[in-house]
Design a protein around this motif. Structure first.
Motif, PDB file in Angstrom:
ATOM      1  N   ARG A 190      10.812   5.721  -8.010  1.00  0.00           N
ATOM      2  CA  ARG A 190      11.083   4.312  -8.324  1.00  0.00           C
ATOM      3  C   ARG A 190      10.060   3.887  -9.371  1.00  0.00           C
ATOM      4  O   ARG A 190       8.855   3.852  -9.113  1.00  0.00           O
ATOM      5  N   PRO A 229      16.281  -5.312   3.618  1.00  0.00           N
ATOM      6  CA  PRO A 229      15.064  -5.048   4.363  1.00  0.00           C
ATOM      7  C   PRO A 229      15.189  -5.337   5.872  1.00  0.00           C
ATOM      8  O   PRO A 229      15.756  -6.354   6.242  1.00  0.00           O
ATOM      9  N   THR A 262       8.805  -7.738   3.522  1.00  0.00           N
ATOM     10  CA  THR A 262       7.930  -6.789   2.839  1.00  0.00           C
ATOM     11  C   THR A 262       7.511  -7.283   1.463  1.00  0.00           C
ATOM     12  O   THR A 262       8.329  -7.843   0.726  1.00  0.00           O
ATOM     13  N   THR A 275       6.856  -5.447  -0.950  1.00  0.00           N
ATOM     14  CA  THR A 275       7.436  -4.575  -1.980  1.00  0.00           C
ATOM     15  C   THR A 275       8.744  -5.150  -2.528  1.00  0.00           C
ATOM     16  O   THR A 275       9.123  -4.886  -3.660  1.00  0.00           O
ATOM     17  N   LYS A 276       9.432  -5.938  -1.700  1.00  0.00           N
ATOM     18  CA  LYS A 276      10.659  -6.585  -2.157  1.00  0.00           C
ATOM     19  C   LYS A 276      10.685  -8.006  -1.605  1.00  0.00           C
ATOM     20  O   LYS A 276      11.338  -8.293  -0.616  1.00  0.00           O
ATOM     21  N   ILE A 278      15.180   0.397   5.775  1.00  0.00           N
ATOM     22  CA  ILE A 278      14.095   0.223   4.803  1.00  0.00           C
ATOM     23  C   ILE A 278      13.569  -1.199   4.842  1.00  0.00           C
ATOM     24  O   ILE A 278      14.309  -2.132   5.146  1.00  0.00           O
ATOM     25  N   GLY A 279      12.296  -1.343   4.485  1.00  0.00           N
ATOM     26  CA  GLY A 279      11.704  -2.667   4.350  1.00  0.00           C
ATOM     27  C   GLY A 279      10.704  -2.985   5.430  1.00  0.00           C
ATOM     28  O   GLY A 279      11.078  -3.262   6.566  1.00  0.00           O
ATOM     29  N   GLY A 280       9.429  -2.889   5.097  1.00  0.00           N
ATOM     30  CA  GLY A 280       8.366  -3.243   6.034  1.00  0.00           C
ATOM     31  C   GLY A 280       8.154  -2.219   7.129  1.00  0.00           C
ATOM     32  O   GLY A 280       7.562  -2.525   8.161  1.00  0.00           O
ATOM     33  N   LEU A 283      10.514   4.369   3.204  1.00  0.00           N
ATOM     34  CA  LEU A 283       9.378   3.472   3.006  1.00  0.00           C
ATOM     35  C   LEU A 283       8.647   3.727   1.703  1.00  0.00           C
ATOM     36  O   LEU A 283       8.710   4.812   1.132  1.00  0.00           O
ATOM     37  N   VAL A 284       7.973   2.676   1.242  1.00  0.00           N
ATOM     38  CA  VAL A 284       7.190   2.746   0.004  1.00  0.00           C
ATOM     39  C   VAL A 284       5.706   2.601   0.324  1.00  0.00           C
ATOM     40  O   VAL A 284       4.937   3.569   0.294  1.00  0.00           O
ATOM     41  N   SER A 285       5.291   1.362   0.624  1.00  0.00           N
ATOM     42  CA  SER A 285       3.866   1.037   0.615  1.00  0.00           C
ATOM     43  C   SER A 285       3.043   1.787   1.662  1.00  0.00           C
ATOM     44  O   SER A 285       1.884   2.115   1.409  1.00  0.00           O
TER      45      SER A 285
HETATM   46  N1  TZP Z   1      14.747  -2.058  -0.672  1.00  0.00           N
HETATM   47  C1  TZP Z   1      14.830  -2.834   0.400  1.00  0.00           C
HETATM   48  S1  TZP Z   1      13.309  -3.192   1.022  1.00  0.00           S
HETATM   49  C2  TZP Z   1      12.534  -2.265  -0.167  1.00  0.00           C
HETATM   50  C3  TZP Z   1      13.473  -1.719  -1.008  1.00  0.00           C
HETATM   51  C4  TZP Z   1      13.191  -0.853  -2.172  1.00  0.00           C
HETATM   52  C5  TZP Z   1      11.062  -2.111  -0.268  1.00  0.00           C
HETATM   53  C6  TZP Z   1      10.492  -1.279   0.820  1.00  0.00           C
HETATM   54  O1  TZP Z   1       9.122  -1.142   0.630  1.00  0.00           O
HETATM   55  P1  TZP Z   1       8.074  -1.078   1.831  1.00  0.00           P
HETATM   56  O2  TZP Z   1       6.749  -1.097   1.125  1.00  0.00           O
HETATM   57  O3  TZP Z   1       8.306   0.215   2.537  1.00  0.00           O
HETATM   58  O4  TZP Z   1       8.301  -2.274   2.684  1.00  0.00           O
END
Ligand code: TZP
Ligand code: MG
Length: 214
Positions: free
Chosen positions: A45, A136, A140, A142-143, A168-170, A189-191
């Motif tokens: 991403r 989400p 979060t 991130t979004k 996904i999301g938080g 997950l991202v962060s």
């Molecule tokens: N799509 C829905 S929530 C999100 C995306 C790309 C972000 C998720 O990021 P994190 O840091 O895992 O909450």
């Protein structure tokens, strides 16, 4: 015929953790650590920077993923997915339509979509999408622009879903048990891993929490 490589759909089905990248100076190191930990699905991403930098980073991550027999999925961009020979693409609402992506990528590649309601999901299934990201789940950073849809709504949306889906999301290592107790099996997950002090250790902890023995 025998192949030492698993099919993309098998990797998607067998793995419960989907890790999405963020823009970091040491991104390749982070990715290698989480691949060593056993993560097998990575999405690139990349939201800000030149297309040249985007493609160069994509190719580097693709090479890493290949070494670890892991899926490399490109977020948003069909051109970057094609040019980096990604295993697939993840399409959101603002991206190219599914049919165009399928036409250009072919049937051996994975196409995932983002969904947050019934219509998104039924369209995705009709089109032949390979997996769905739903969220989400929680709020979060991130979004920030998307309102959380919550656990109960996601349960309803996924009740009869028979393709892989990732919440996904938080999602953090400390809420995975809660999600699992609600029937969620796969998470993205991202962060939690991108901002981790020890991505390998944290990825191992998350994988353990997602595993069936837990
Ligand atoms: N799509 C829905 S929530 C999100 C995306 C790309 C972000 C998720 O990021 P994190 O840091 O895992 O909450
Ligand atoms: Mg997108």
């Amino acid at each position: 015929s025998y192949s030492k490589f698993k099919k993309s759909e098998e990797i998607l089905k067998e793995n419960d953790l989907y890790v999405i990248t963020d823009q970091k100076d040491n991104l390749l190191e982070i990715i290698e650590e989480i691949l060593i930990a056993g993560v097998r699905i990575i999405q690139h991403r990349f939201k800000t920077g030149t297309d040249q930098d985007h493609l160069q980073e994509a190719i580097q991550i693709k090479n890493l993923c290949k070494r670890y027999n892991s899926l490399f999925i490109v977020n948003d961009r069909l051109d970057i997915a094609l040019a980096s020979n990604a295993d697939g693409i993840h399409l959101g609402k603002d991206d190219l339509d599914f049919k165009t992506a399928r036409r250009l990528l072919g049937y051996s590649k994975i196409i995932g979509i983002s969904a947050n309601n019934e219509i998104d999901i039924s369209n995705a299934l009709k089109e032949g999408c390979d997996y769905i990201g739903i969220g989400p789940v929680f709020e979060t950073a991130t979004k920030k622009d998307k309102k959380p849809i919550g656990i109960e709504k996601i349960k309803t949306l996924t009740k009869d879903l028979d393709i892989p889906w990732f919440a996904i999301g938080g999602i953090k290592s400390n809420n995975i048990s809660y999600l699992k107790s609600n029937g969620f099996k796969k998470v993205a997950l991202v962060s939690q891993l991108m901002n981790s002090e020890d991505p390998k250790e944290d990825a191992m902890i998350i994988l353990k929490k997602l595993s069936h023995e837990n």
